[in-house]
Design a protein around this motif. Sequence first.
Motif, short mmCIF file in Angstrom:
data_model
loop_
_atom_site.label_atom_id
_atom_site.label_comp_id
_atom_site.label_asym_id
_atom_site.label_seq_id
_atom_site.Cartn_x
_atom_site.Cartn_y
_atom_site.Cartn_z
N PHE A 298 -10.14 -20.93 30.85
CA PHE A 298 -10.20 -22.38 31.03
C PHE A 298 -11.57 -22.91 30.62
N PHE A 299 -12.61 -22.17 30.97
CA PHE A 299 -13.97 -22.57 30.58
C PHE A 299 -14.09 -22.65 29.06
N LEU A 300 -13.60 -21.63 28.37
CA LEU A 300 -13.66 -21.62 26.91
C LEU A 300 -12.84 -22.77 26.33
N ASN A 301 -11.69 -23.04 26.93
CA ASN A 301 -10.86 -24.16 26.47
C ASN A 301 -11.63 -25.48 26.53
N CYS A 302 -12.39 -25.65 27.60
CA CYS A 302 -13.12 -26.91 27.79
C CYS A 302 -14.33 -27.03 26.88
N THR A 303 -14.77 -25.93 26.29
CA THR A 303 -15.90 -25.98 25.35
C THR A 303 -15.45 -26.27 23.93
N MET A 304 -14.15 -26.31 23.68
CA MET A 304 -13.64 -26.43 22.32
C MET A 304 -14.20 -27.62 21.53
N PRO A 305 -14.39 -28.81 22.13
CA PRO A 305 -14.93 -29.92 21.33
C PRO A 305 -16.29 -29.61 20.71
N TYR A 306 -17.08 -28.81 21.40
CA TYR A 306 -18.43 -28.52 20.89
C TYR A 306 -18.43 -27.41 19.84
N TRP A 307 -17.30 -26.75 19.70
CA TRP A 307 -17.12 -25.78 18.62
C TRP A 307 -16.55 -26.45 17.37
N GLY A 308 -16.19 -27.72 17.50
CA GLY A 308 -15.55 -28.41 16.39
C GLY A 308 -14.07 -28.12 16.32
N LEU A 309 -13.51 -27.64 17.42
CA LEU A 309 -12.09 -27.28 17.46
C LEU A 309 -11.30 -28.37 18.18
N LYS A 310 -10.33 -28.00 18.98
CA LYS A 310 -9.46 -28.98 19.63
C LYS A 310 -10.24 -29.91 20.55
N SER A 311 -9.71 -31.12 20.71
CA SER A 311 -10.36 -32.09 21.60
C SER A 311 -9.44 -32.53 22.74
N ALA A 312 -8.15 -32.27 22.63
CA ALA A 312 -7.22 -32.68 23.68
C ALA A 312 -7.19 -31.64 24.79
N GLN A 313 -6.96 -32.12 26.02
CA GLN A 313 -6.81 -31.27 27.20
C GLN A 313 -8.03 -30.38 27.43
N THR A 314 -9.21 -30.97 27.26
CA THR A 314 -10.45 -30.22 27.50
C THR A 314 -11.23 -30.84 28.67
N ILE A 315 -10.54 -31.54 29.55
CA ILE A 315 -11.13 -32.18 30.74
C ILE A 315 -12.21 -33.18 30.33
N ASN A 316 -11.92 -33.93 29.28
CA ASN A 316 -12.85 -34.97 28.82
C ASN A 316 -12.31 -36.37 29.10
N MET A 317 -11.38 -36.46 30.07
CA MET A 317 -10.82 -37.77 30.38
C MET A 317 -11.88 -38.67 31.01
N PHE A 318 -11.84 -39.93 30.62
CA PHE A 318 -12.75 -40.96 31.16
C PHE A 318 -14.22 -40.55 31.04
N SER A 319 -14.56 -39.85 29.97
CA SER A 319 -15.93 -39.36 29.83
C SER A 319 -16.72 -40.08 28.75
N ASN A 320 -16.07 -40.91 27.92
CA ASN A 320 -16.72 -41.58 26.79
C ASN A 320 -17.23 -40.60 25.74
N LEU A 321 -16.80 -39.35 25.80
CA LEU A 321 -17.31 -38.35 24.87
C LEU A 321 -16.77 -38.60 23.47
N ARG A 322 -17.63 -38.49 22.48
CA ARG A 322 -17.23 -38.61 21.07
C ARG A 322 -17.91 -37.50 20.28
N VAL A 323 -17.11 -36.64 19.67
CA VAL A 323 -17.66 -35.55 18.85
C VAL A 323 -16.97 -35.48 17.49
N GLU A 324 -16.19 -36.52 17.14
CA GLU A 324 -15.41 -36.49 15.91
C GLU A 324 -16.08 -37.31 14.81
#
Length: 579
Positions: free
Chosen positions: A443-469
Amino acid sequence: MSLLVYYDGECPFCNRYVKLLRLKESAGDVSLIDLRESPQQRQELIDQGFNLDLGMVVETDGRRVAGDDAVNMLAMLSTPSTFLNRVNKAVFSSPLLATLLYPLLRAGRWLTLFILGLGQIMPDDDGARARATIFGTLFSLFSFYHFFNYALEYMRFPPQIDMIAIAICAVALFFRPASSRLLFLLMLVSSVSAIVQAPITSNHTMVRNMVLLGYWVSFFYTMIRGLKWSDIFTNFAPAGQGALLVMYVFGIFHKINTGFLNPETSCAVALWRQMPMPLNAIDIPAMHYLAIYGTFIVEGGIILMLFSRKLRHIGIVCGILFHTLLAFSNYAMYISFTTLSIALHCLFLNEESARNIRDSKMMTAFTRRMRDPVYILAAAILVALLFYVGMSRNYTLVTLMALPLIIPFCVNIIRHGSSTKPLLAKGHRVTPLIIGTIVTTLFFLNCTMPYWGLKSAQTINMFSNLRVEGGVNNHLIMKHISAPFGYLDDVVTIEKAQGPQANITTELDQHGMVYYDLLAHLSDNPNLVVTYTRDGKIYENMSAAMLADDIQHTLHPAWFRKWFHFQRVNLKEPITCAY
């Protein structure tokens, strides 16, 4: 020579096995002793250290053996008079084969007893059952809200068969929360639904899926080892605890970005403004900063309290109330996430606390009333009212209707949940910790995916204003680290669409789409025709057929894309709150 065979008379396999071997023809004086009906012999064997749920015990000439040794001895003594006896003798008369194959027989016996609801011989762990009962009550409540959420907020009505099955199992478990079989059934239909519904962007569904993973690893391990049914929960609980902690860690980490820390764009402020009166009337800068930085303080404080034996029950209550407060915001239907988090928080109750809560006057009265037809009718009326309120999208009122369950439960935890004993008893820590570590790490690795440039959905980034795209990274820490993969850099904007799923143009108002996600969308909808802009160039009327080469060389198999998928890209500057 006399032979005594101690076996489980309620196990259909054991029963037929000992009767079909025809031992009397070769062993002479044979006594078959049903341990279910022989309490004295049963207790004697238990006192000698035999685990009677691991298989039969055979005694000859004062020597007692169990498990694969017992099967090997019976095979040596059986006659070749029938086909079954010949096969049994050929296979299990070999000590090596008996050792290798017996775990399969034991697992089959365990699963048969479990499915048939036949109790095990060895006494179950009451503390673990108390924890499982509390979790079963709360997880059933979450599962019902999960059904409710998908049926109404996502407009999947009438609901599909998998969601109906979840609702039915959830209601059944709610009225019988101590049932291991009903929890198993709910986990089973939830797992099927997870596969059927994927891919979806809901974060609470991802948390639930990690819980399901932990449950199934624990279930199959317990089955293969032939352990007590309560061990399913004992081995599973650390996986749920780890999922909750990862959720908190990334709930904090993802928010360390310029969008969330800016009161003009922060999701914390957006959610606060959707709170009911009089809370939303406090719309002043000081309140905005309190909402932003208070989120970090509260979530961080809850993590610390969950690790403290003295403050653990306070941390559980704080976590429950914090997520309940979030659910009061009419910004989105948060109640399903809230009830799931409540269930996971209560995994931090140790056995002593769980027993005290389960046996408290409040809990026993609640259990008794839930069997009363009057209260059942009242619950049915409440559910009907819940659907009416949900269809009107009054999410605040939906949460308000759950308070009669949540508040008394929190009071009960404060009164009876304090205990400084460890969560895991000595001698029962290795397996739960291994399972918990596996699930938590994944689960930890799944949540790091946006910072690897991989998947962005379902990474516990709801309501976070995060933008990595799209080459933009607003995270204050990770923006200094280049992502090794480029999936998130390739973003397109949809100009128009025709055909099935053409509503993506309205869904993507001021939003973009990762190109990989567009290809997946076209691959799943061959008749969809899309005009989009990519790298400043307009591509008109593109379909799956026209992009066949890109689809073939870019997309992973469909089963992999159920996990590897992307959320819509918020193109607004500065980055505003988006669900």
